[in-house]
Enzyme design. Sequence first.
Site, PDB file in Angstrom:
ATOM      1  N   ASP A   1       0.831  -1.210   0.000  1.00 24.55           N
ATOM      2  CA  ASP A   1       0.000   0.000   0.000  1.00 24.55           C
ATOM      3  C   ASP A   1       0.865   1.259   0.000  1.00 24.55           C
ATOM      4  OD1 ASP A   1      -2.308   1.471   0.015  1.00 24.55           O
ATOM      5  OD2 ASP A   1      -2.671   1.263   2.173  1.00 24.55           O
TER       6      ASP A   1
ATOM      7  N   HIS B   1       2.848   3.511  -8.827  1.00 25.28           N
ATOM      8  CA  HIS B   1       2.749   2.081  -9.147  1.00 25.28           C
ATOM      9  C   HIS B   1       4.014   1.614  -9.882  1.00 25.28           C
ATOM     10  CE1 HIS B   1      -1.229   2.186  -7.660  1.00 25.28           C
ATOM     11  NE2 HIS B   1      -1.774   2.822  -8.680  1.00 25.28           N
TER      12      HIS B   1
ATOM     13  N   LEU C   1      11.678 -20.136  -4.372  1.00 27.20           N
ATOM     14  CA  LEU C   1      10.541 -19.362  -3.849  1.00 27.20           C
ATOM     15  C   LEU C   1       9.307 -19.485  -4.753  1.00 27.20           C
ATOM     16  CD1 LEU C   1       9.515 -16.905  -1.983  1.00 27.20           C
ATOM     17  CD2 LEU C   1      10.293 -15.455  -3.859  1.00 27.20           C
TER      18      LEU C   1
HETATM   19  C1  FPP Z   1      -1.860   0.188  -3.383  1.00 27.17           C
HETATM   20  O1  FPP Z   1      -1.435   1.536  -3.407  1.00 27.17           O
HETATM   21  C2  FPP Z   1      -1.269  -0.577  -4.476  1.00 27.17           C
HETATM   22  C3  FPP Z   1      -1.970  -1.157  -5.493  1.00 27.17           C
HETATM   23  C4  FPP Z   1      -3.419  -1.059  -5.590  1.00 27.17           C
HETATM   24  C5  FPP Z   1      -1.311  -1.891  -6.580  1.00 27.17           C
HETATM   25  C6  FPP Z   1      -0.018  -2.543  -6.320  1.00 27.17           C
HETATM   26  C7  FPP Z   1       0.665  -2.763  -7.604  1.00 27.17           C
HETATM   27  C8  FPP Z   1       1.993  -2.657  -7.852  1.00 27.17           C
HETATM   28  C9  FPP Z   1       2.988  -2.438  -6.804  1.00 27.17           C
HETATM   29  C10 FPP Z   1       2.557  -2.757  -9.234  1.00 27.17           C
HETATM   30  C11 FPP Z   1       2.251  -3.974 -10.024  1.00 27.17           C
HETATM   31  C12 FPP Z   1       2.439  -5.259  -9.316  1.00 27.17           C
HETATM   32  C13 FPP Z   1       3.277  -6.268  -9.668  1.00 27.17           C
HETATM   33  C14 FPP Z   1       3.249  -7.531  -8.900  1.00 27.17           C
HETATM   34  C15 FPP Z   1       4.231  -6.193 -10.784  1.00 27.17           C
HETATM   35  P1  FPP Z   1      -2.518   2.692  -3.491  1.00 27.17           P
HETATM   36  O2  FPP Z   1      -2.613   3.106  -4.916  1.00 27.17           O
HETATM   37  O3  FPP Z   1      -3.802   2.249  -2.893  1.00 27.17           O
HETATM   38  O4  FPP Z   1      -1.829   3.804  -2.624  1.00 27.17           O
HETATM   39  P2  FPP Z   1      -2.562   4.951  -1.781  1.00 27.17           P
HETATM   40  O5  FPP Z   1      -3.351   4.268  -0.696  1.00 27.17           O
HETATM   41  O6  FPP Z   1      -1.418   5.742  -1.243  1.00 27.17           O
HETATM   42  O7  FPP Z   1      -3.411   5.725  -2.735  1.00 27.17           O
END
Ligand code: FPP
Length: 245
Positions: free
Chosen positions: A25, A42, A136
Amino acid sequence: MTEANELEEKLDKAKLPCHIAIIMDGNGRWARKRRLPRVAGHRAGVKSVREIVRACGEIGIKVLTLYAFSVENWKRPRREVDTLMRLLREFLRREIPNLNKNRVRLMAIGRLKELPGKVQETLEKAIKSTEKNDGLILNLAINYGGRSEIVDAVKGLAKDVEKGICKLEEINEEIFEKYLYTSHLPDPDLLIRTSGEHRVSNFLLWQVSYSEIWVTPVYWPDFRRRHLLEALLDYQRRERRFGGI
Ligand code: FPP
């Protein structure tokens, strides 16, 4: 000696969690702090994914489950959803040689059939190409929701009861678990959540019943090997009782 090396020396290799699950997150907040669009967060988050996958493999963790996209994430703006899908595909395509080199086996959980065709295709290819690896297990939760998983399991089980494959009176926790997406995996021992929120957010609801939870204020794009080691050392200081005394 780097901070990560110092932490790693303190680690008791005999007391490692077998399965680590991570709620990645804070990508959006990381980007906002830098006056960048959310998608930049992201993109930066993918770097952390690479580093943590590598670290888990090297440390000797058996399973790493990452919450990459939830069933609720479709509600985000179209552009953001498209970017997340693209990043996932890019990761799956580009990382295959690396995953194979490091003996990482890729798996995925979630309503995968509802993903865009191209994502499904790339995912299937990556799973197939790494299926013989014995290191893994990198388990990606994509279009995943804990409640939908339980509903899907109930439907599967009900079908088998209808067909006479399973008797209603025989159903117990052990049988029910066989219908979850994670039937082939142990439950997570350690659940990590970045960016300071103390929520489970519909992640592995059944499986985290006895997981140790570790929350850090660090945003996911800033999460590095040393943070993972901090989590592991904290985990090793805890006494797990599973409801006993
Ligand atoms: C939450 O941050 C994160 C996500 C919804 C997506 C996670 C995805 C990635 C890290 C990239 C792609 C994944 C892989 C496995 C290659 P948020 O956007 O909710 O953050 P915020 O709460 O600060 O708005």
